[in-house]
Design a protein around this motif. Sequence first.
Motif, PDB file in Angstrom:
ATOM      1  N   LEU A 111      40.315  36.284  35.912  1.00 51.96           N
ATOM      2  CA  LEU A 111      40.892  37.303  36.974  1.00 51.96           C
ATOM      3  C   LEU A 111      39.985  37.593  37.278  1.00 51.96           C
ATOM      4  CD1 LEU A 111      42.804  38.119  38.664  1.00 51.96           C
ATOM      5  CD2 LEU A 111      42.922  40.300  37.796  1.00 51.96           C
ATOM      6  N   GLU A 112      38.363  37.775  36.565  1.00 54.85           N
ATOM      7  CA  GLU A 112      37.053  37.934  37.155  1.00 54.85           C
ATOM      8  C   GLU A 112      36.429  36.880  37.889  1.00 54.85           C
ATOM      9  OE1 GLU A 112      32.578  39.285  35.752  1.00 54.85           O
ATOM     10  OE2 GLU A 112      34.284  40.444  34.453  1.00 54.85           O
ATOM     11  N   ASP A 113      36.590  36.163  37.483  1.00 55.25           N
ATOM     12  CA  ASP A 113      36.449  34.808  37.988  1.00 55.25           C
ATOM     13  C   ASP A 113      36.973  34.644  39.727  1.00 55.25           C
ATOM     14  OD1 ASP A 113      34.557  33.527  35.564  1.00 55.25           O
ATOM     15  OD2 ASP A 113      36.692  33.170  34.647  1.00 55.25           O
ATOM     16  N   VAL A 114      38.260  35.067  39.607  1.00 57.11           N
ATOM     17  CA  VAL A 114      39.001  34.812  40.641  1.00 57.11           C
ATOM     18  C   VAL A 114      38.682  35.750  41.940  1.00 57.11           C
ATOM     19  CG1 VAL A 114      41.054  35.148  42.232  1.00 57.11           C
ATOM     20  CG2 VAL A 114      40.980  34.185  39.907  1.00 57.11           C
ATOM     21  N   PHE A 115      37.944  36.926  41.400  1.00 53.98           N
ATOM     22  CA  PHE A 115      37.311  38.576  42.266  1.00 53.98           C
ATOM     23  C   PHE A 115      36.340  38.131  42.266  1.00 53.98           C
ATOM     24  CE2 PHE A 115      35.018  41.911  42.062  1.00 53.98           C
ATOM     25  CZ  PHE A 115      35.654  43.156  43.011  1.00 53.98           C
ATOM     26  N   LEU A 116      35.705  37.436  41.838  1.00 53.49           N
ATOM     27  CA  LEU A 116      34.224  36.831  42.451  1.00 53.49           C
ATOM     28  C   LEU A 116      34.108  35.982  42.987  1.00 53.49           C
ATOM     29  CD1 LEU A 116      32.374  37.358  39.240  1.00 53.49           C
ATOM     30  CD2 LEU A 116      31.417  38.859  40.897  1.00 53.49           C
ATOM     31  N   TYR A 123      38.070  47.695  36.301  1.00 51.51           N
ATOM     32  CA  TYR A 123      37.964  46.262  35.280  1.00 51.51           C
ATOM     33  C   TYR A 123      39.189  44.907  35.128  1.00 51.51           C
ATOM     34  CZ  TYR A 123      35.477  50.473  33.120  1.00 51.51           C
ATOM     35  OH  TYR A 123      34.683  51.074  32.408  1.00 51.51           O
ATOM     36  N   MET A 124      38.619  43.654  35.424  1.00 47.45           N
ATOM     37  CA  MET A 124      39.335  43.013  35.711  1.00 47.45           C
ATOM     38  C   MET A 124      40.545  42.740  34.276  1.00 47.45           C
ATOM     39  SD  MET A 124      38.504  41.593  38.285  1.00 47.45           S
ATOM     40  CE  MET A 124      38.192  43.210  39.370  1.00 47.45           C
ATOM     41  N   ASP A 125      39.915  42.405  32.749  1.00 48.12           N
ATOM     42  CA  ASP A 125      40.806  42.900  32.032  1.00 48.12           C
ATOM     43  C   ASP A 125      42.012  43.768  32.190  1.00 48.12           C
ATOM     44  OD1 ASP A 125      39.076  44.396  31.486  1.00 48.12           O
ATOM     45  OD2 ASP A 125      38.970  44.081  29.294  1.00 48.12           O
ATOM     46  N   GLU A 126      41.695  44.750  32.685  1.00 46.31           N
ATOM     47  CA  GLU A 126      42.763  45.920  32.997  1.00 46.31           C
ATOM     48  C   GLU A 126      43.396  45.775  33.611  1.00 46.31           C
ATOM     49  OE1 GLU A 126      42.240  50.304  31.786  1.00 46.31           O
ATOM     50  OE2 GLU A 126      41.908  50.158  34.406  1.00 46.31           O
ATOM     51  N   ALA A 127      43.423  44.437  34.151  1.00 48.56           N
ATOM     52  CA  ALA A 127      44.221  44.391  35.906  1.00 48.56           C
ATOM     53  C   ALA A 127      44.863  43.060  35.334  1.00 48.56           C
ATOM     54  CB  ALA A 127      43.474  43.948  37.011  1.00 48.56           C
ATOM     55  N   GLU A 128      44.670  42.550  34.007  1.00 46.11           N
ATOM     56  CA  GLU A 128      45.584  41.499  33.915  1.00 46.11           C
ATOM     57  C   GLU A 128      46.733  41.996  33.026  1.00 46.11           C
ATOM     58  OE1 GLU A 128      43.901  37.301  32.704  1.00 46.11           O
ATOM     59  OE2 GLU A 128      42.037  38.312  32.825  1.00 46.11           O
ATOM     60  N   GLN A 129      45.868  42.770  31.672  1.00 42.20           N
ATOM     61  CA  GLN A 129      46.739  43.727  31.267  1.00 42.20           C
ATOM     62  C   GLN A 129      48.178  44.349  32.103  1.00 42.20           C
ATOM     63  OE1 GLN A 129      46.683  44.290  27.666  1.00 42.20           O
ATOM     64  NE2 GLN A 129      45.106  42.419  27.294  1.00 42.20           N
TER      65      GLN A 129
END
Length: 328
Positions: free
Chosen positions: A314-319, A211-217
């Motif tokens: 962060l999901e944009d970065v990840f992808l 979960y990218m939002d989890e990583a950001e949090q």
Amino acid sequence: MEATDTRDITGSWDGPSTGPLIVARGLTKRFGSFVAVDAVDFEVERGEAFGFLGPNGAGKSSTMRMIGCVAPITSGTLRILGMDPSADGPRIRSRLGVVPQLDTLDLEMTVRENLYIYGRYFGMSRAALQPKVDELLDFAQLTDRAKSKVEPLSGGMKRRLTIASSLINDPEILLLDEPTTGLDPQARHVLWDRLYRLKQQGVTLVLTTHYMDEAEQLCDRLVVMDGGRIVAEGSPRGLIAEHSTREVAELRFPPGANGDAATRLAAVLTGERERVEELPDRVLLYVADGEAALGQAHELGLSPVSSLVRRSTLEDVFLRLTGRSLVD
């Protein structure tokens, strides 16, 4: 709980910090000819939340297993709490807390009994366990369910009990493998709050998450892994600034129109790191100003069926770093 209180859940630690709690240099894990972790370097500082992100097969789990002293390293060096896992595995494990991806609770026992039995595994006395169990029940918001059997509990309650169990030995480092997988949004946010409180108390968190939002949090710093290697490292905000743009405009066009729209839009983007990405169902514009980009689309005579502007995540970065293709 006060942010300055480091004794509510955590116990006594071995003196002040003298450096990173985890140091890896050229850390490698092979399974025959397959290289799961390919000479990675990273450090985890005391009191921070450090994340491993990556697609399936990236090497996250193999790295976590080496940190947890349950899988030997193939080459390179790894030091945890200043010790060598190959020589000091039991001593290191006694100072770790582990939250596996799947709960390993005894469903026929009560919530309190699960915590008590887990404490006994660490050789804790009955006298020491009583207040510790009460403390952890309160921390996990399970005091009113202490006498309940585990089986009928909700997924969020079971996950909180698993985290409480991992804290019974006052760990200095808490390893979390996909801590909120399968939970609903409300349960995820409750767990985030519990983990944030632990970090406030000085517990070092090391986690993997999809979960990218989890990583950001949760994460102060993280590494993105792909193919066994680290492809990026930094804070969530820093990685977004380095690898993406401030905003993203998403445009949906009628079937078959995405390709022409993407080509025309790419020709007018001039900013640093600005780019167009064509997906089967929409076109993404990575830009500094999403509203201005939408205006340019209309000036070009393009008429999207729908559009929205959002901040880059962060999901944009990840992808971008790992690709959009599924890895089995």
